[in-house]
Design a protein around this motif. Structure first.
Motif, short mmCIF file in Angstrom:
data_model
loop_
_atom_site.label_atom_id
_atom_site.label_comp_id
_atom_site.label_asym_id
_atom_site.label_seq_id
_atom_site.Cartn_x
_atom_site.Cartn_y
_atom_site.Cartn_z
N VAL A 1 -10.76 21.47 -35.84
CA VAL A 1 -10.25 22.13 -34.63
C VAL A 1 -9.33 23.29 -35.03
O VAL A 1 -9.41 24.39 -34.47
N ALA A 2 -8.47 23.06 -36.02
CA ALA A 2 -7.53 24.11 -36.45
C ALA A 2 -8.28 25.35 -36.94
O ALA A 2 -7.95 26.48 -36.58
N ASP B 1 -1.91 21.07 -26.47
CA ASP B 1 -2.43 19.86 -25.81
C ASP B 1 -3.09 18.93 -26.82
O ASP B 1 -2.94 17.71 -26.76
N PHE B 2 -3.83 19.53 -27.75
CA PHE B 2 -4.53 18.73 -28.76
C PHE B 2 -3.52 17.95 -29.59
O PHE B 2 -3.70 16.76 -29.87
N VAL B 3 -2.42 18.62 -29.96
CA VAL B 3 -1.38 17.95 -30.76
C VAL B 3 -0.70 16.86 -29.92
O VAL B 3 -0.50 15.73 -30.39
N ASP C 1 -2.27 13.04 -39.39
CA ASP C 1 -1.58 14.30 -39.65
C ASP C 1 -1.90 15.37 -38.64
O ASP C 1 -1.86 16.55 -38.97
N VAL C 2 -2.21 14.99 -37.42
CA VAL C 2 -2.69 15.97 -36.44
C VAL C 2 -1.72 17.13 -36.29
O VAL C 2 -2.09 18.30 -36.45
N GLY C 3 -0.44 16.81 -36.02
CA GLY C 3 0.55 17.85 -35.78
C GLY C 3 0.70 18.78 -36.97
O GLY C 3 0.68 20.00 -36.83
N LYS C 4 0.81 18.17 -38.16
CA LYS C 4 1.03 18.97 -39.37
C LYS C 4 -0.19 19.85 -39.69
O LYS C 4 -0.06 21.00 -40.11
#
Ligand code: NAP
Length: 251
Positions: free
Chosen positions: A179-180, A163-165, A97-100
């Motif tokens: 990170v968020a 970049d992380f996403v 779920d990185v992006g979300k």
């Protein structure tokens, strides 16, 4: 004159309790909810126990259009804000779920803050609800260094998170939620400086580990305790801090 607060994700959990306390204290409370029906149910619940004025604002923090529509409706109603609580958040399970996770927990507060900025009164407060998991010590060395850099600009921070996403979180190996929230703390520091000329105070507040749908049953803190910690941001006189129970914590 009553003060007005907008709380994102105010339909349940910590956000709903923050709404309850402020409504009890005679604030006009705008209960942000991405689902109008859930927002209406929360407002109906809250009206039973408070004398405050509560209204639902349909608001999905991941959508530019939703934030723009909400801001326009408030503008049409000639509403000015004394406080925004960026509470809406998700705890993405693992790396799928990185992006979300980043979109909701980092870009959401940024989007809402920028969208609501013209409606904020000078001297208002912005409270970004963070987490102990956002402490820099929980990140990989590269992110620690970048996010702690006092020269970090908002543009560079946004690029870092994009970049992380794009790397699907493989970049450095840190957990997306951590990170968020660490990036949200860096954003707090940056916005505090940017908005100082309007005397708008921007702080991160951590509720601790709380028994909500997100925190689960084993969490040591009640919703009331978690909300009380968040509320220090709403009445803060300081700016650019990361607080738990009104005291600065490391970030
Ligand atoms: P929760 O009970 O899971 O509630 C989350 C709230 O956020 C719900 O109202 C949810 O709306 C809303 N939300 C999620 N995505 C959204 C979106 N895209 N747009 C608008 N609203 C959205 O969580 P909680 O425990 O109250 O957490 C509140 C805040 O505290 C979060 O920022 C969280 O990271 C932080 N926090 C919690 C803990 C803890 O132990 N609970 C610890 C540290 C920090 P729906 O009802 O529509 O899903």
């Amino acid at each position: 004159m009553a003060k007005t607060v907008l709380i994102t994700g105010g339909n349940r959990g910590i956000g709903q309790e923050v709404a309850r306390v402020l409504a009890t204290e005679q604030w006009d409370v705008l209960v942000g909810s991405r689902d109008r029906a859930k927002g209406e149910s929360a407002v109906a619940r809250l009206r039973k126990t408070t004398a405050g004025r509560l209204k639902v604002v349909e608001l999905d923090v991941t959508s530019d259009a939703s934030v723009a529509t909400a801001a326009q409706k408030l503008r049409d109603g000639a509403i000015k804000l004394d406080a925004v609580v960026n509470n809406a958040g998700i705890y993405g399970e693992g790396r799928g779920d990185v992006g979300k996770t980043i979109e909701t927990n980092f870009f959401g507060p940024l989007r809402v803050t920028l969208g609501m900025l013209p409606l904020l009164r000078d001297g208002a407060t912005i409270t970004n609800v963070t987490s102990g998991l956002g402490e820099l010590a929980n990140l990989d060395r590269a992110h620690q260094k970048l996010l702690a850099d006092p020269a970090l600009t908002r543009e560079a921070l946004v690029a870092l998170l994009q970049d992380f996403v794009e790397s699907d979180g493989r970049d450095g190996g840190a957990e997306p939620y951590n990170v968020a929230k660490a990036a949200l703390n860096a954003l707090t520091r940056i916005l505090a400086i940017e908005l100082a000329d309007r005397d708008i105070k921007v702080n991160s507040t951590c509720p601790g580990w709380v028994r909500t749908d997100m925190g689960g049953r084993d969490a040591p803190r009640s919703i009331e305790e978690g909300a009380a910690s968040v509320l220090f941001g709403v009445t803060a006189r300081q700016t650019g801090a990361v607080l738990r129970d009104g005291k600065r914590i490391p970030f």
